[in-house]
Write an enzyme that holds these catalytic residues in place. Structure first.
Site, PDB file in Angstrom:
ATOM      1  N   ASP A 167       0.871  -1.164   0.000  1.00  0.00           N
ATOM      2  CA  ASP A 167       0.000   0.000   0.000  1.00  0.00           C
ATOM      3  C   ASP A 167       0.919   1.228   0.000  1.00  0.00           C
ATOM      4  OD1 ASP A 167      -2.361   1.594   0.379  1.00  0.00           O
ATOM      5  OD2 ASP A 167      -1.819   1.743   2.490  1.00  0.00           O
TER       6      ASP A 167
ATOM      7  N   ASP B  26      -0.235   5.020   0.974  1.00  0.00           N
ATOM      8  CA  ASP B  26      -0.525   5.988   2.037  1.00  0.00           C
ATOM      9  C   ASP B  26      -0.428   5.337   3.415  1.00  0.00           C
ATOM     10  OD1 ASP B  26      -2.247   8.532   0.549  1.00  0.00           O
ATOM     11  OD2 ASP B  26      -1.948   6.662  -0.537  1.00  0.00           O
TER      12      ASP B  26
END
Length: 315
Positions: A99, A101
């Site tokens: 991922d 963020d």
């Protein structure tokens, strides 16, 4: 227990040395709970230790993890306890997906954008609920992007990129994985301009994220173009990457912090919840709550000396 289900338990201390007293205490808890004996231990660093088991009563890693969950929770403030298969795929990761963020970078990009539109508190509230798996990610993204309507974004991309801070330890982690032959990907529920930027900075092989729609004046319309990159998309893409790179699914790993990372963790060979929301930590295969993502290399079985040797060869 079958050979493929041999277990290793890794202890990773938070920020300080792993004390002999804590190791002894946890070792007793493990032996008593699992009704087994510790066969051997292997120091990975002064903060991390592998524990190898034999004659375990539980038949699967998942069952073993469940039995140990009270100790994992009780000690979560000072040490991470990771339970996994001790097989050829532990260190031999061929596809590792991240991922972006709050994982590869410290920030949530949509909140940085929202600050320019004076809607940061509203966006952050929706983000927190989505990352904790309380609301559907697609709907949360639509709600957040709608709040950005009218913002002239095209002139802000470079300014926002300059504010992105890569998480401590990410450079070292990615250098080792790349040197060892792993294909690296960022799959983000954020936006492609920033995911591509981070992928280039870290020399990743793949970047996939959402695209914000703009009008002819460079202003956001409050909509997202095309299919939304959500949890299901991340899971499907991870499997596609395994097929593309001829990687056994068992040799893949997903690293993330939010509820929309759990589907990919469930289909991957392994999953790491990085300083994640509480519900995500409980649902993920393992949690890592230290201050450096480099510590994921201990989960994969690397010692400090191996890490330093691989990094030095690449410099």
């Amino acid at each position: 227990m079958t050979n493929s289900e041999k277990i290793v338990i890794t202890l990773i201390a938070h920020g300080s040395k792993l004390s002999a007293e804590l190791v002894q205490q946890l070792s007793r808890d493990i032996e008593n709970t699992l009704r087994c004996q510790i066969k051997d231990t292997k120091p990975l660093s002064d903060r991390a230790l592998d524990i190898y088991l034999e004659d375990v009563v539980s038949s699967t890693v998942e069952e073993t993890r469940g039995l140990l969950s009270p100790f994992i929770e009780a000690n979560s403030e000072i040490v991470d306890i990771i339970v996994q298969r001790n097989d050829q795929y532990r260190k031999n990761k061929k596809v590792v997906v991240f991922d972006m963020d709050s994982t590869l970078i410290y920030q949530e990009v949509i909140e940085l954008i929202a600050a320019y539109a004076d809607v940061e508190p509203q966006v952050k509230a929706i983000t927190d609920r989505a990352m904790n798996n309380e609301i559907d990610f697609k709907e949360s993204l639509r709600e957040r992007v709608a709040l950005l309507e009218g913002l002239k974004i095209d002139t802000l991309y470079d300014e926002i990129k300059g504010k992105l801070k890569i998480t401590k330890g990410v450079h070292e982690l990615c250098k080792v994985l790349s040197a060892e032959g792993s294909k690296l990907a960022v799959l983000s529920g954020g936006f492609i301009q920033f995911a591509s930027f981070i992928a280039k900075e870290l020399k990743f092989d793949v970047a996939k994220a959402n695209t914000l729609e703009m009008d002819t004046e460079g202003k956001l319309t409050g909509k997202v173009l095309g299919d939304i990159v959500d949890g299901q998309c991340k899971a499907e893409t991870l499997l596609e990457l395994c097929e593309k790179y001829q990687c056994p699914v068992e040799a893949s790993c997903m690293v993330g912090d939010g509820g929309n990372d759990l589907p990919a963790m469930s289909v991957a060979g392994f999953g790491i919840a990085w300083n994640a929301k509480p519900r995500v930590q409980k649902a993920a295969p393992c949690r890592l709550n230290t201050d450096s993502l480099r510590d994921a290399l201990y989960i994969f079985g690397y010692t400090d000396s191996e890490i330093e040797s691989i990094i030095s060869k690449g410099n």
